[in-house]
Structure formats: structure tokens, C-alpha cells
Design an enzyme around this catalytic site. Structure first.
Site, short mmCIF file in Angstrom:
data_model
loop_
_atom_site.label_atom_id
_atom_site.label_comp_id
_atom_site.label_asym_id
_atom_site.label_seq_id
_atom_site.Cartn_x
_atom_site.Cartn_y
_atom_site.Cartn_z
N TYR A 115 0.83 -1.20 0.00
CA TYR A 115 0.00 0.00 0.00
C TYR A 115 0.86 1.26 0.00
O TYR A 115 0.58 2.22 -0.70
CB TYR A 115 -0.97 0.01 1.19
CG TYR A 115 -1.92 1.17 1.11
CD1 TYR A 115 -2.91 1.21 0.13
CD2 TYR A 115 -1.80 2.26 1.96
CE1 TYR A 115 -3.75 2.29 0.01
CE2 TYR A 115 -2.64 3.35 1.85
CZ TYR A 115 -3.62 3.37 0.87
OH TYR A 115 -4.45 4.45 0.74
N SER A 149 -4.02 13.70 6.85
CA SER A 149 -4.88 13.26 5.74
C SER A 149 -6.34 13.17 6.17
O SER A 149 -6.65 12.81 7.31
CB SER A 149 -4.42 11.88 5.27
OG SER A 149 -5.40 11.28 4.45
N TYR A 191 -9.70 15.81 1.38
CA TYR A 191 -10.26 15.16 0.20
C TYR A 191 -11.71 15.62 0.17
O TYR A 191 -12.51 15.23 1.01
CB TYR A 191 -10.21 13.63 0.34
CG TYR A 191 -8.90 13.01 -0.05
CD1 TYR A 191 -8.23 13.40 -1.21
CD2 TYR A 191 -8.35 11.98 0.70
CE1 TYR A 191 -7.04 12.81 -1.58
CE2 TYR A 191 -7.16 11.37 0.32
CZ TYR A 191 -6.51 11.79 -0.82
OH TYR A 191 -5.34 11.19 -1.18
N THR A 251 -6.48 18.42 -1.73
CA THR A 251 -5.82 17.55 -2.72
C THR A 251 -6.78 17.32 -3.89
O THR A 251 -7.89 16.81 -3.71
CB THR A 251 -5.41 16.21 -2.07
OG1 THR A 251 -4.46 16.50 -1.06
CG2 THR A 251 -4.80 15.27 -3.10
N LYS A 290 -3.17 20.95 -3.56
CA LYS A 290 -2.12 19.95 -3.75
C LYS A 290 -2.46 19.02 -4.92
O LYS A 290 -3.60 18.58 -5.04
CB LYS A 290 -1.98 19.12 -2.47
CG LYS A 290 -1.05 17.91 -2.56
CD LYS A 290 -0.86 17.26 -1.20
CE LYS A 290 0.06 16.07 -1.22
NZ LYS A 290 -0.54 14.84 -1.71
N HIS A 299 1.45 13.05 -6.40
CA HIS A 299 0.97 12.05 -5.42
C HIS A 299 1.94 10.86 -5.35
O HIS A 299 1.54 9.72 -5.17
CB HIS A 299 -0.42 11.57 -5.83
CG HIS A 299 -1.36 11.25 -4.70
ND1 HIS A 299 -2.44 12.02 -4.39
CD2 HIS A 299 -1.39 10.22 -3.81
CE1 HIS A 299 -3.10 11.48 -3.38
NE2 HIS A 299 -2.48 10.38 -3.00
N ASP A 330 6.23 18.19 -3.46
CA ASP A 330 6.54 16.83 -3.01
C ASP A 330 6.58 15.90 -4.19
O ASP A 330 6.28 16.28 -5.32
CB ASP A 330 5.57 16.33 -1.92
CG ASP A 330 4.21 15.86 -2.42
OD1 ASP A 330 4.09 15.31 -3.54
OD2 ASP A 330 3.25 16.02 -1.65
N SER A 331 6.96 14.68 -3.91
CA SER A 331 7.04 13.54 -4.84
C SER A 331 8.50 13.28 -5.23
O SER A 331 9.03 13.89 -6.17
CB SER A 331 6.18 13.72 -6.09
OG SER A 331 4.79 13.75 -5.73
N GLY A 332 9.11 12.42 -4.47
CA GLY A 332 10.46 11.97 -4.78
C GLY A 332 11.55 12.43 -3.84
O GLY A 332 12.71 12.08 -4.02
N ILE A 333 11.20 13.22 -2.83
CA ILE A 333 12.23 13.68 -1.87
C ILE A 333 12.72 12.48 -1.05
O ILE A 333 11.92 11.77 -0.44
CB ILE A 333 11.64 14.72 -0.90
CG1 ILE A 333 11.13 15.95 -1.64
CG2 ILE A 333 12.64 15.06 0.21
CD1 ILE A 333 12.10 17.06 -1.80
C1 FNR Z 1 -0.20 9.29 -0.09
N1 FNR Z 1 -0.49 10.60 -0.49
C2 FNR Z 1 -1.64 11.21 -0.03
N2 FNR Z 1 -1.90 12.50 -0.37
C3 FNR Z 1 -2.99 13.13 0.11
O1 FNR Z 1 -3.20 14.29 -0.21
N3 FNR Z 1 -3.84 12.46 0.95
C4 FNR Z 1 -3.65 11.18 1.32
O2 FNR Z 1 -4.42 10.61 2.08
C5 FNR Z 1 -2.53 10.51 0.80
N4 FNR Z 1 -2.29 9.21 1.11
C6 FNR Z 1 -1.13 8.60 0.70
C7 FNR Z 1 -0.87 7.30 1.10
C8 FNR Z 1 0.35 6.70 0.75
C9 FNR Z 1 0.64 5.33 1.23
C10 FNR Z 1 1.30 7.43 -0.02
C11 FNR Z 1 2.64 6.82 -0.35
C12 FNR Z 1 1.01 8.69 -0.43
C13 FNR Z 1 0.48 11.36 -1.30
C14 FNR Z 1 1.48 12.08 -0.41
O3 FNR Z 1 0.90 13.14 0.28
C15 FNR Z 1 2.66 12.64 -1.24
O4 FNR Z 1 2.15 13.40 -2.29
C16 FNR Z 1 3.53 11.52 -1.78
O5 FNR Z 1 3.80 10.57 -0.77
C17 FNR Z 1 4.83 12.07 -2.33
O6 FNR Z 1 5.57 11.06 -2.96
P1 FNR Z 1 6.84 10.35 -2.25
O7 FNR Z 1 7.87 11.39 -2.06
O8 FNR Z 1 6.36 9.76 -0.97
O9 FNR Z 1 7.24 9.28 -3.23
#
Ligand code: FNR
Length: 391
Positions: free
Chosen positions: A45, A130, A152, A178, A263, A287, A318-321
Site C-alpha cells: 500500500y 490526511s 479530500y 488535494t 495539492k 501524489h 513533493d514527490s520523490g524527496i
Molecule cells: C499518499 N499521499 C496522499 N496524499 C494526500 O493528499 N492524501 C492522502 O491521504 C494521501 N495518502 C497517501 C498514502 C500513501 C501510502 C502514499 C505513499 C502517499 C500522497 C502524499 O501526500 C505525497 O504526495 C507523496 O507521498 C509524495 O511522494 P513520495 O515522495 O512519498 O514518493
């Protein structure tokens, strides 16, 4: 002033007595350890992304194409005298880092969101809670320092309004809407295990505790398994909202005085539209590659979004840090702050609050060291002149 890099001395000094850290020292190490220890469904997950996971890979590859040009002989101050602090959307942070909103943390630890809130408070950084959490807004508000609420936007404006009202009352300092998840992405790792935690009633604590949601139920969900099943079906009907438009941000503006961030933006036209509609900030994010596979790497979208709206709104990223230098690169390209995602979630699964703290300290210490070794005395000083693009 904070000195996150002191973590280094702490480890080396403990090493004199023969101790080595029990937890891995890199984000990649945390992911590997989590894969060994966690239930396969929980790991899938968190680790999984959409489809062929090309965008998740691209998020990392984009960092490979941006390199720091460290500056020398600038008389930059040593640890402790550097100022990594930032003010973002009126929130004062010891470093421009917040934990990204990650849903369903009970897959990793009971009351995971509360533990994340405590760990971030201790370090002086922020957390973003979240909507799809396993702890309620009120539980997190009671434990957190500086925190924002991620919305959400459900398929029902009154429920959205209720979430926002609860978050404001519980002490959230901003609302992060988001917009890239009107529905779940196509995620093969979860599909292979036929696992969607929400259908087991996980990650819906904020709905089950909400008066507007509960008013839609014939029976209290606590009363029986059938009643819980009915509540989950109600949740299914309410979760996604494909009809949301930039103009809906005006409603949010009426509901709250808190700053609003949007976001999940990668297209400059979307950034312009949401800022025109009243957003105070945008979070450039895909995401973590979990929604549209084949989408642009978030870092590749950052510069254009900053050029488009950076004079009118804060741009976050975010995404990839995965390391301190990634934070330096994102900030130098114009982000005001970054949201940190998966690595602390692995830390949570491995070692609870101590694991989250460890994962965050790794990032912050590395960031602190990299700022100093690049010849800078503050996070605010990072700018494009420090970055080279390489093939
Ligand atoms: C997320 N992300 C996410 N974003 C959001 O706005 N609400 C959420 O509930 C969630 N839930 C969620 C669950 C899981 C398991 C992951 C991995 C990600 C996205 C999160 O906020 C963020 O954008 C990403 O995790 C960024 O990517 P990296 O850096 O984790 O790869």
C-alpha cells in the site's frame, strides 16, 4: 537556532562506546527494512504507485538531472548558527519541511497519525493530516504542534464544510485541498493482493466521527457488523468528487479564514486557475506517482509552476524527496517548503514514533549539512544559481 546536523555527532560519539544505529541511515534502507518486516499488504500500500510506476521512477530520475553547484570560501557559519527556519502560509517551522499527508496509517501502527504529530512537534517541523486518516482530526489536533489539514473534498459540500470546521476548531493552521484524487489510481501492487483498506473500515475515522456523515446513516456503525458495512458503503458513495472546479475554492474561502493550499498541481494553467480562484499556495505533486502513470515528474513541473504563480502564491513541492540534497534542489528551484512522504511512513511501520523521528532526523540532518557545505547560511538563501541541469 536548530542544529539538526548534531545527529551526526550523536551517532559518532555513541560509536566510541561500540554502538551503531539500530535503524537504517538512508531512505532506501528504511524502505528495504520495511519490506522485510511489514505485512506484505501494508508494504504494498505504501510502496505502490500507479500502473507501470513510470512516474514514481521519473520523480527520482528528475533529481538525478539536477545537481547542486556548491559554493566555497563564503565564510558560511557552522552548525547551530545556520538558520534553516521558514515561515510558510503563516506557519513558523524549524525547517521548511512538513510530513506529507499519508492515509490509513493504522496499516503501519495504531494511532499512527498521533505519533507522527508528536514526532514532528518535537522536531519543530509541520505535519499535514490526511482526510483518509485512522485517527480523528481532534485526536491529532490535541497532540500536534504546527499542523495543516488535508481535505479530500467529498461528494457532499456539507461534509466538506464539517471537516474544515473541525480542523479549524482543532487548531489546524491551513487547509490543503488535494485535487489529484477524485478516485484511486490504478495500483497493481494493491490489485494483486486485492487489498483496499477502506473496504475494511480502515482510514475512515474522520468520516465515522463526523456529525454530517453520521446523520446519513440509519444505524450507528459501532452497533453491528452490518451497520459498519452500511457506513463503509456510504463512504464509498461520498469519497471521490469528480465535479470539483476551481470556483469551488470560493466556497472554501467562505467557510474558513485559514490559508488554502491546493495539492496535486503539475500544469501551469491549473496553477494559474487555482490561484486566480483564491488559493494562497499550490503544492506541485503527482501524489508520488500513485495517480496518473506517465505523468510528468513533479520536479520537472516545479520551475514552470514557480514562474507562473510564484509571485502571487507560495509554491510547495513533493514527490520523490529522499535526501537532504533533494530538499536543497527543490528549494533552490523555488519551492518554499517540501512535503516528505514515504520514508517516514516506513519508519513508522518499523519502529513507531521513534522510527518516524529517526526518518525525519535523517532528512533534516542531511539537509542541514548540505546547506552548510554548499556555502549557505540559511534556507532562504537557496536559489537557482546553485543548480546545474545535467543530462
Ligand atoms: C499518499 N499521499 C496522499 N496524499 C494526500 O493528499 N492524501 C492522502 O491521504 C494521501 N495518502 C497517501 C498514502 C500513501 C501510502 C502514499 C505513499 C502517499 C500522497 C502524499 O501526500 C505525497 O504526495 C507523496 O507521498 C509524495 O511522494 P513520495 O515522495 O512519498 O514518493
Amino acid at each position: 537556532m536548530s542544529s539538526f546536523v548534531d545527529f551526526q555527532n550523536e551517532i559518532y560519539l555513541a560509536g566510541l562506546g561500540g554502538a551503531v544505529p539500530e535503524l537504517p541511515m538512508t531512505a532506501e534502507g528504511l524502505a528495504k527494512r520495511a519490506e522485510e518486516l511489514l505485512d506484505p499488504k501494508a508494504f504494498a500500500y505504501v510502496a505502490g504507485s500507479a500502473s507501470a510506476e513510470r512516474t514514481a521512477d521519473a520523480n527520482r530520475a528528475a533529481f538525478e538531472r539536477h545537481r547542486i553547484l556548491p559554493r566555497m570560501l563564503r565564510g558560511a557559519t557552522g552548525p547551530g548558527a545556520r538558520d534553516l527556519s521558514a515561515e510558510v502560509l503563516g506557519t513558523r517551522l524549524a525547517a521548511p519541511v512538513l510530513t506529507a499527508p499519508i492515509g490509513v496509517l493504522e496499516l503501519l501502527h495504531d494511532k499512527g497519525e498521533v505519533l507522527v504529530a508528536k514526532a514532528t512537534k518535537e522536531l519543530g517541523i509541520g505535519c499535514v493530516l490526511s482526510t483518509a486518516a485512522s485517527s480523528t482530526i481532534e485526536e491529532v489536533g490535541a497532540a500536534a504542534g504546527e499542523w495543516w489539514y488535508q481535505l479530500y473534498w467529498p461528494n457532499d459540500h456539507e461534509l466538506a464544510r464539517s471537516f474544515v470546521r473541525r480542523a479549524e476548531q482543532a487548531g489546524a493552521k491551513a487547509i490543503v485541498v488535494t485535487v489529484d484524487t477524485p478516485a484511486m489510481g490504478w495500483r497493481p501492487r494493491d490489485l494483486e493482493l486485492a487489498h483496499l483498506p477502506f473496504l475494511q473500515g480502515k482510514g475512515i475515522a474522520n468520516y465515522l466521527s463526523d456529525p454530517v456523515f453520521r446523520a446519513k446513516l440509519a444505524t450507528r456503525p459501532e452497533e453491528s457488523e452490518d451497520a459498519m458495512r452500511a457506513a463503509i458503503l456510504t463512504w464509498i458513495g461520498l469519497f471521490g468528487n469528480h465535479s470539483l472546479r476551481p470556483a469551488d475554492l470560493a466556497r472554501l474561502r467562505e467557510w474558513t479564514n485559514l490559508p488554502i493550499a491546493v495539492k496535486g498541481i503539475v500544469h501551469p494553467d491549473d496553477a494559474r486557475q487555482v490561484v486566480d480562484a483564491g488559493a494562497d499556495a499550490v503544492v506541485v505533486s503527482n501524489h508520488g506517482g500513485r495517480q496518473v502513470d506517465g505523468a510528468i515528474a513533479a520536479l520537472d513541473a516545479l520551475t514552470t509552476v514557480v514562474a507562473t504563480v510564484g509571485d502571487r502564491a507560495d509554491v510547495l513541492f513533493d514527490s520523490g524527496i529522499r535526501s537532504g540534497s533533494d530538499v536543497v534542489i527543490a528549494l533552490a528551484l523555488g519551492a518554499k517548503a517540501v512535503l516528505y512522504g514515504r520514508p517516514w511512513a516506513y519508519g513508522l511501520g518499523i519502529a513507531g514514533q521513534a522510527g518516524v523521528r529517526h526518518a525525519l532526523r535523517l532528512l533534516l540532518a542531511d539537509f542541514d549539512a548540505t546547506v552548510g557545505l554548499s556555502g549557505c547560511v540559511s534556507a532562504a538563501e537557496l536559489n537557482r544559481s546553485l543548480i546545474a541541469s545535467v543530462r
